[in-house]
Design a protein around this motif. Structure first.
Motif, short mmCIF file in Angstrom:
data_model
loop_
_atom_site.label_atom_id
_atom_site.label_comp_id
_atom_site.label_asym_id
_atom_site.label_seq_id
_atom_site.Cartn_x
_atom_site.Cartn_y
_atom_site.Cartn_z
N GLU A 41 -15.86 -21.68 -43.28
CA GLU A 41 -16.99 -22.29 -42.61
C GLU A 41 -18.13 -21.27 -42.58
O GLU A 41 -17.99 -20.19 -42.01
CB GLU A 41 -16.61 -22.69 -41.18
N SER A 50 -22.20 -19.80 -32.86
CA SER A 50 -21.39 -20.79 -33.57
C SER A 50 -19.90 -20.49 -33.45
O SER A 50 -19.09 -21.38 -33.20
CB SER A 50 -21.79 -20.82 -35.06
N SER A 92 -16.99 -22.57 -31.35
CA SER A 92 -15.81 -23.09 -32.06
C SER A 92 -14.53 -22.67 -31.36
O SER A 92 -13.57 -23.45 -31.26
CB SER A 92 -15.80 -22.58 -33.51
N ASP A 140 -14.18 -24.80 -28.29
CA ASP A 140 -13.74 -26.15 -28.66
C ASP A 140 -12.25 -26.17 -28.94
O ASP A 140 -11.54 -27.12 -28.53
CB ASP A 140 -14.51 -26.63 -29.91
N TYR A 141 -11.76 -25.16 -29.63
CA TYR A 141 -10.33 -25.10 -29.91
C TYR A 141 -9.51 -25.00 -28.61
O TYR A 141 -8.45 -25.62 -28.48
CB TYR A 141 -10.01 -23.90 -30.80
#
Length: 368
Positions: free
Chosen positions: A181, A347, A351, A354-355
């Motif tokens: 990513e 970013s 992430s 979110d995980y």
């Protein structure tokens, strides 16, 4: 949920990997103050504390080598090879010890930049391994051939077990990683207003203000005497061994980092290295860079610097000469009209949250 815990492994090479990874960790902690950060590195604790404002666990361990160096340009390949052979021989013992430690700490995620063993620790632990970076160590070693080929193959296999790579700009392909990513530049941001830095260190206005920074290993025999040839310039260094000169500001307080001085500088004089370049590019500070042979990342870094920032490229011979005439030459403009994203810290941190399934509004209410 229980306290979210991130085990963060950092490659044993200079200060750059530690600085950029600690920047991500510091941003993550600002978003989620309750996160438990386990920083696993041989870099000094004070360096990490420059980027992480809150508490963290400092676990002084080294799971890779990077490159054994006398300074920021001189490499010892034989010593590098020997240390890698020792690590690979002891890998099962290292993995077992770290897995047991992670189980005790309740680790949810292994994050790395980018020791290959991190993937094997995570695999044995049963949690994902995420990484960030602009190159893999197999890319560096494969260029050296000889006995390094087998080590590069082994490292590439480890990287193939990484669950997610956040690939930052100025990168090689990193094709060994199965899930990639792309994110923006990572690295530190200035902590202090420009006027505060100028007043605290008595940095007087000058024709040009130039930051000299060569990473945690610095350089052997920097020709500081050349500074006398530019009395109307102001130079800044964090090198404790630098001489006392009228137009050289010597910063000895470890609480301050190169990036804290960049906003008041006209140029940064450095050697190829992602962290310094990334911080300068984020702030749009021109870079004067030495070339560096024998290190595959350098060409990629130099090309990226020339593509996206005002720059000047000089040879080591020019740098170590007794005149520094290059300071009288004009800068070159960026070769590309494209702009680099600068949101890598944010970013990656988002992430991770979110995980973990973290709701930021709920987390702030709980921590307040």
């Amino acid at each position: 949920m229980s306290t979210p815990t991130i085990y963060i492994t950092i490659t044993a090479h200079g200060f750059g990997h530690a600085a950029r990874t600690a920047s991500i960790a510091g941003h993550l902690q600002k978003l989620l103050p309750t996160v438990k950060l386990i920083m696993v590195t041989t870099a000094p604790k004070w360096l990490l504390a420059c980027y992480i404002d809150g508490d963290f666990i400092y676990r002084q361990r080294g799971f890779d080598v990077g490159v054994v160096q006398a300074d920021s340009l001189k490499m010892d390949l034989d010593a590098t090879l020997s240390k890698w052979q020792q690590i690979i021989t002891a890998k099962d013992e290292i993995i077992a010890e770290e897995v047991a430690y992670c189980q005790e700490q309740g680790v949810n995620l292994v994050f790395g930049d980018a020791p290959p063993l991190a993937t094997l620790i995570a695999e044995k632990l049963g949690v994902p391994c995420w990484m960030s970076g602009n190159f893999g160590w197999d890319f560096i070693y494969r260029d050296w051939g000889r006995e390094f080929t087998a080590i590069a193959d082994w490292i590439g296999d480890c990287y193939g077990r990484c669950d997610r790579l956040f690939r930052v700009p100025l990168h090689e392909s990193m094709a060994r990683f199965p899930v990639i990513e792309d994110v923006g530049l990572t690295g530190g941001d200035p902590k202090y207003p420009v006027d505060f830095i100028r007043d605290k260190f008595d940095i007087q206005p000058a024709k040009q203000t130039i930051l000299l920074t060569f990473g945690g290993l610095s350089l052997d025999a920097i020709p500081y005497q050349n500074i006398d040839r530019f009395p109307d310039y102001r130079f800044i260094t964090l090198d404790a061994h630098a001489p006392d000169l009228p137009n050289l500001v010597k910063v000895l307080d470890r609480a301050y980092r190169p990036v804290d001085f960049m906003p008041l500088c006209d140029r940064v004089l450095s050697k190829p290295g992602y962290s310094t370049y990334a911080e300068a590019l984020k702030l749009q500070i021109p870079i004067i860079s030495l070339t560096r042979s024998g290190f595959a990342e350098s060409e990629i870094i130099l090309n990226g610097m020339q593509d996206f920032g005002y720059h000047q490229v000089i040879s080591p011979d020019q740098f170590f000469a007794d005149n520094w005439d290059f300071l009288n030459l004009p800068l070159q403009p960026p070769r590309s009209s494209q702009k680099l994203a600068v949101d890598g810290n944010q970013s990656i941190a988002h992430s991770i949250l979110d995980y973990l399934g973290v709701n930021l509004s709920t987390a702030f209410q709980t921590s307040s």
